[in-house]
Design an enzyme around this catalytic site. Structure first.
Site, short mmCIF file in Angstrom:
data_model
loop_
_atom_site.label_atom_id
_atom_site.label_comp_id
_atom_site.label_asym_id
_atom_site.label_seq_id
_atom_site.Cartn_x
_atom_site.Cartn_y
_atom_site.Cartn_z
N LYS A 166 -11.58 0.11 0.34
CA LYS A 166 -11.66 1.53 0.11
C LYS A 166 -11.20 1.80 -1.32
CE LYS A 166 -7.34 2.27 2.71
NZ LYS A 166 -7.07 1.03 3.48
N ASP B 21 -6.12 2.51 -3.05
CA ASP B 21 -7.33 2.51 -2.21
C ASP B 21 -7.48 3.77 -1.36
OD1 ASP B 21 -5.26 1.78 -0.55
OD2 ASP B 21 -6.22 -0.04 0.23
N ARG B 22 -6.40 4.56 -1.24
CA ARG B 22 -6.52 5.80 -0.46
C ARG B 22 -6.71 6.99 -1.39
NH1 ARG B 22 -2.60 5.78 4.71
NH2 ARG B 22 -2.95 3.61 5.32
N ASP C 244 -2.82 6.33 -3.31
CA ASP C 244 -1.62 5.69 -2.74
C ASP C 244 -1.11 4.55 -3.60
OD1 ASP C 244 -3.60 3.82 -2.21
OD2 ASP C 244 -2.72 3.23 -0.30
N ASP D 86 -1.45 1.34 -3.79
CA ASP D 86 -2.35 0.33 -4.35
C ASP D 86 -3.71 0.90 -4.73
OD1 ASP D 86 -2.90 0.71 -1.64
OD2 ASP D 86 -3.78 -1.29 -1.44
N SER E 286 0.79 -1.22 0.00
CA SER E 286 0.00 0.00 0.00
C SER E 286 0.83 1.28 0.00
CB SER E 286 -0.95 -0.05 1.19
OG SER E 286 -1.83 1.03 1.14
N HIS E 287 0.69 2.07 1.06
CA HIS E 287 1.35 3.39 1.10
C HIS E 287 2.80 3.30 1.57
CE1 HIS E 287 -0.16 2.36 5.01
NE2 HIS E 287 0.70 3.19 5.55
#
Ligand code: VG1
Ligand code: CO
Length: 542
Positions: free
Chosen positions: A375, A280-281, A276, A278, A112-113
């Site tokens: 998300k 999702d943010r 981000d 991946d 992710s982030h």
């Protein structure tokens, strides 16, 4: 063609807030990936002949990991795998593919982030048939299995060509390599008013979307610049890079500082947004105004009737516990239910499946709805565009209007990153031990009201999650929350969430850190942050 390879358990393969996340070097150890993936399959039943969705955020080691996942899935009897071209699938797109294809589940390769590259982080997450992250009962079973694993099964086969769209095979398992964007775009077209957004752009509306050299680049380019006809160049850093250009793909005010500075400058476009690693943010910044993710959730909920996919109204709203109570005020006004869950998207899945909520959000830049079970960064941006196109007001006008109706929740998160784990645990233990003595205690003008260690009872499957963060509310609706991160890969990270409710519209234009000053000082004193961690200042303030 199927080989059984003996192996020994690795310590510490426990999935955290969102899957197993470690440094790349840890994943490179012999059998490390194989152990974890076999442990996932060993913890599941009934997948013979079924479909698995596989994709990742394109970071270093993504391609190699996908080859191994496919070989192990084939050896364990999956019938088919759907793979994003180039090994790329954003997390929300993977969730959608699982749902659309009635797949058994999916494996999402992402940290992710967190930073990527050979010295960065990697991650593996298992998603279940509803498209969402595996619930804790499954992640715990996987962890247990990693402690006793003795062998894994893998097919011997040449590497799959990940870049060629079409059908092929790994062992006996059918493979479909698909375009990662098409299905996702089709889904967005059913939810958001593309015509209206097209006319917004045609009227001269300007935006910048920073894909942070991560997974959303291809999605944002095709949807924003393609379908919605935003000017070429609207999407920047649009090519996914294995090391995210050496940067941290975390769309916050620290790691997306350039974008923030642009939004605050005289040349600011109408909307700045980012996503981000991946996808999702999301980060949403209007001209001169950063929208906190907590406010973003509340504004989206309050304006959902303007968006075709939600025009019939919301069943309810869910937010993670540390997320500000701004959404609670909207739920109250709309007379719909508000659910407060532990941190991590996996806790929203049951509520969404049961139809109890339509929209969910987390303070950590996560917003989403019942369209998938993750998300969804680009969705949040499209939904904002839809609201802007319908209201033809600026982001700042929409948000200040929102505050004047609902009051403003001043909100900030202070992260103390990579602190010593023993110190962090001692800090949390001391806070928990102090809870009984806190009720009614006064700190200057602040009086504590019912402090607790958050526990969640899932109303759908009746599972319980305890020790989900220490909450210290004050009379008058201010609040401090403390918890330790479950996504970090070095030491521990303490997150302190600071919130103050301000009903008075004449006090809605103040600087957040000033409004929160006394609470911030108290957050440090109350938890003995410098004593336990040796830090006097947080490493990241958002
Ligand atoms: C963080 C956030 C949490 C989010 C999780 C995964 O977890 O606080 O809200 O769900 O990251 O997001 P933690 O345990 O570090 O606080 V993502 O975009 O990294 O999958
Ligand atoms: Co993410």
């Amino acid at each position: 063609m199927i080989k059984t390879v003996s192996t020994k358990p690795y310590q510490g393969q426990r999935p955290g807030t969102s899957g197993l996340r470690k440094k790349v070097a840890v994943f490179l150890q012999p059998h490390y990936v194989e152990n974890f993936v076999q442990s996932i399959f060993d913890s599941l039943e009934g997948f013979a002949g079924k479909t698995l969705v596989v994709g990742g955020d394109g970071r270093h080691f993504n391609r190699e990991a996908i080859q191994r996942v496919l070989r192990i899935a084939a050896a364990n009897g999956f019938g088919r795998a759907i793979v994003g071209r180039g090994g790329i699938l954003s997390t929300p797109a993977a969730s959608h593919l699982i749902r659309k294809n009635a797949a058994f589940g999916g494996i999402v390769l992402s940290a992710s982030h967190n930073p990527g590259g050979p010295y960065g982080d990697f991650g593996i997450k298992y998603n279940v048939a509803n498209g969402g992250p595996a619930p804790e009962a499954i992640t715990e079973a996987i962890f247990k299995r990693t402690n006793s694993i003795t062998a894994y099964r893998i097919v011997e086969s040449p590497d799959l060509d990940l870049d060629r769209i079409g059908a092929s095979k790994v062992g006996d398992m059918a493979i479909s390599v698909i375009d990662p964007v098409t299905d996702y775009q089709t889904l967005m077209e059913t939810l958001v008013d593309f015509d209206r957004i097209r006319s917004l752009f045609a009227s001269g509306f300007r935006m910048r979307f920073d894909a942070m050299s991560a997974v959303t680049g291809p999605y944002a380019t095709k949807i924003l610049e393609g379908a919605l006809r935003a000017p070429t160049g609207t999407v920047v850093n649009a090519t996914p890079e294995e090391d995210f250009g050496g940067l941290h793909p975390d769309p916050n005010l620290v790691h997306a500082k350039q974008l923030y500075d642009l939004a605050m400058s005289a040349q600011a476009p109408d909307l700045c947004a980012a996503s981000d690693g991946d996808g999702d943010r999301n980060l949403v910044i209007g001209r001169g105004l950063f929208v906190t993710p907590s406010d973003s959730l509340a504004v989206i909920a309050a304006n959902a009737h303007l968006i075709p996919g939600y025009a019939k109204g919301l069943a309810g709203i869910a937010r993670s516990m540390p997320t500000s109570r701004a959404a609670d005020r909207v739920a109250e006004r709309l007379r719909i239910s508000l659910h407060e869950t532990p941190t991590g998207w996996k806790f929203f899945g049951n509520l969404l499946d049961a139809g109890l909520v339509t929209i969910c959000g987390e303070e950590s830049a996560g917003t989403g709805s019942n369209h998938v079970r993750e998300k969804d960064g680009l969705w949040a941006v499209l939904v904002w565009l839809n609201i802007l196109a319908a209201r033809r007001q600026s982001v700042a006008e929409i948000v200040s209007d929102h505050w004047s109706v609902h009051g403003r929740h001043y909100y900030s998160r202070h992260d103390y990153e990579e602190i010593d784990a023993d110190g962090a645990n001692a800090l949390v233990k001391a806070l928990r031990d102090a809870l009984p003595s806190l009720d009614g205690r006064r700190f200057g003008p602040l009086e504590v009201a019912q402090a607790d260690d958050f526990a969640y009872h899932d109303p759908v499957d009746h599972s319980d999650a305890t020790h989900q963060g220490v909450r210290i509310p004050f009379v008058g609706d201010s609040r401090l929350v403390y918890r330790l991160s479950g996504t970090g890969t070095g030491g521990a990270t303490l997150r302190v969430y600071i919130e103050r409710f301000e009903p008075d519209p004449s006090r809605h234009g103040l600087k957040t850190q000033n409004v929160l000053r006394d609470l911030i000082a108290l957050s440090r004193e109350l938890a003995g942050i410098s004593r336990h961690t040796g830090r006097t200042e947080p490493s990241v303030i958002t």
